[in-house]
Motif scaffolding. Structure first.
Motif: not given
Ligand SMILES: Nc1ncnc2c1ncn2[C@@H]1O[C@H](COP(=O)(O)OP(=O)(O)OP(=O)(O)O)[C@@H](O)[C@H]1O
Ligand SMILES: [Mg+2]
Length: 348
Positions: A116, A120, A123
């Motif tokens: 993650d 993250t 993104r």
């Protein structure tokens, strides 16, 4: 990199010249209460594309401040800095597009998994989903976190966190990577791993890397060029070989007691002596310190043609009333270079 002003896609911007990093007359001051601190005090440096440059210096030398300017986190007070040909002030967005960075302090969110964390970051930089997925797979493999990637990072060891941060810095396929103390506090095994990845990134991807360190060995092992920084100034720069070569052939270390000033003065007059300095080998014992008082020691750089005999030095010590406890001779290291140019010893 967690701070980004605008969403920008990754690009493969060609450098305007062969220099990935150019810094000239860089100054950054801070106001600490009444005192103005010149954290960076006229730094000049150039890093060729595809090479590794190490900024080597003690605590407070100005390494992190320099990195913060080059990664556009803080502006310089004056001077110029370009990364990939882009001005870090006027073209900050373009600079951010081509760089990756890891910072001295661990900044991973402990509740997120490794995956993650990387996702993250991808993104945040608006990378396409498929690219994020393939980058995570690639980088997890590079930094050997396959087993742990789906666990919360609070279960990671210090070394694993560092490796994850390195992977995050690489998510955007940077051309220039900034690593602030990449192996600080790591055990030799984890340190060696990071060194291996750094070498791989240069050899296989032609990445330009600027790293800071206060480990001599790290600079010596990794860097094509080293800049020794102290009090915000580069006191000496060159290839590790050049810097070591500048010391002459061998370095003699003398431990003992007596009038070091007198011995130093007489050593410095000898034709076979290139340089001589004094340093303290340990902490000054405090009131409730268990540390034993330490004797001062002297280091002597011999000129190349000096030969291997320690006899003249022993005789000089006798004449100066200096009692030798131990005497050794060795090839110079970057540590000796630091001592020569700063008069202080760099401790790990
Ligand atoms: N935000 C700030 N405000 C005030 N002073 C600062 C600030 N950041 C750095 N300094 C000062 O600037 C000097 C250089 O600090 P910097 O963090 O760049 O050193 P460093 O070489 O990275 O040290 P270390 O090896 O401990 O990481 C220090 O004297 C520090 O106290
Ligand atoms: Mg620092």
């Amino acid at each position: 990199m967690t701070q980004i002003a605008q969403p920008v896609p990754p690009t493969a911007q060609p450098f305007r010249r062969n220099l990935a990093i150019e810094v000239a007359g860089l100054v950054r001051t801070f106001q600490n209460g009444q005192q103005a601190v010149r954290a960076v005090d006229g730094v000049d440096l150039q890093v060729e594309s595809g090479s590794i440059y190490a900024l080597l210096g003690p605590n407070g030398a100005g390494k992190t401040t320099t990195i913060n300017i080059l990664t556009t986190l803080i502006p310089p007070t004056s001077g110029l800095a370009r990364v990939g040909g882009f001005d870090v002030v006027k073209e900050a967005a373009q600079v951010r597009r081509i760089i990756g960075a890891t910072f001295q302090e661990t900044v991973v969110d402990k509740n997120l998994s490794g995956r993650d964390t990387l996702d993250t970051h991808g993104r945040l930089y608006h990378l396409p989903k498929s690219l994020i997925k393939s980058r995570i797979a690639e980088l997890t493999k590079l930094v050997e976190l396959e087993e742990a990637i789906d666990r919360a990072t609070k279960t990671y060891s210090g070394g694993m966190k560092r490796r994850l941060e390195l992977a995050r810095g690489l998510m955007t396929q940077p051309q220039v990577l900034f690593l602030d103390e990449p192996t600080q506090g790591l055990d030799p095994h984890n340190r060696d791993r990071i060194w291996t990845y750094i070498r791989q990134l240069k050899a296989e991807q032609g990445l330009t890397i600027l790293l800071t360190t206060h480990y001599m060995e790290e600079a010596e092992q990794l860097a094509d060029r080293v800049g020794i920084i102290d009090y915000g100034k580069i006191v000496k720069s060159g290839t590790p070989e050049e810097l070591i070569g500048a010391l002459g052939e061998d370095v003699v270390t003398i431990f003992g007691s007596g009038d070091t000033g007198r011995l130093l003065a007489s050593l410095r007059q000898q034709p076979f002596v290139d340089w001589a300095s004094e340093y303290s080998t340990g902490e000054t014992p405090g009131e409730d310190s268990l540390a034993k008082p330490v004797s001062p020691s002297i280091q002597v750089g011999l000129k190349e043609q000096a030969g291997k005999s320690l006899r003249p030095i022993v005789e000089l010590a006798e004449q100066a009333g200096f009692k030798i406890a131990d005497l050794s001779i060795k090839r110079p290291s970057l540590n000796d270079v630091f001592l020569k140019y700063t008069g202080r010893r760099l401790r790990d």
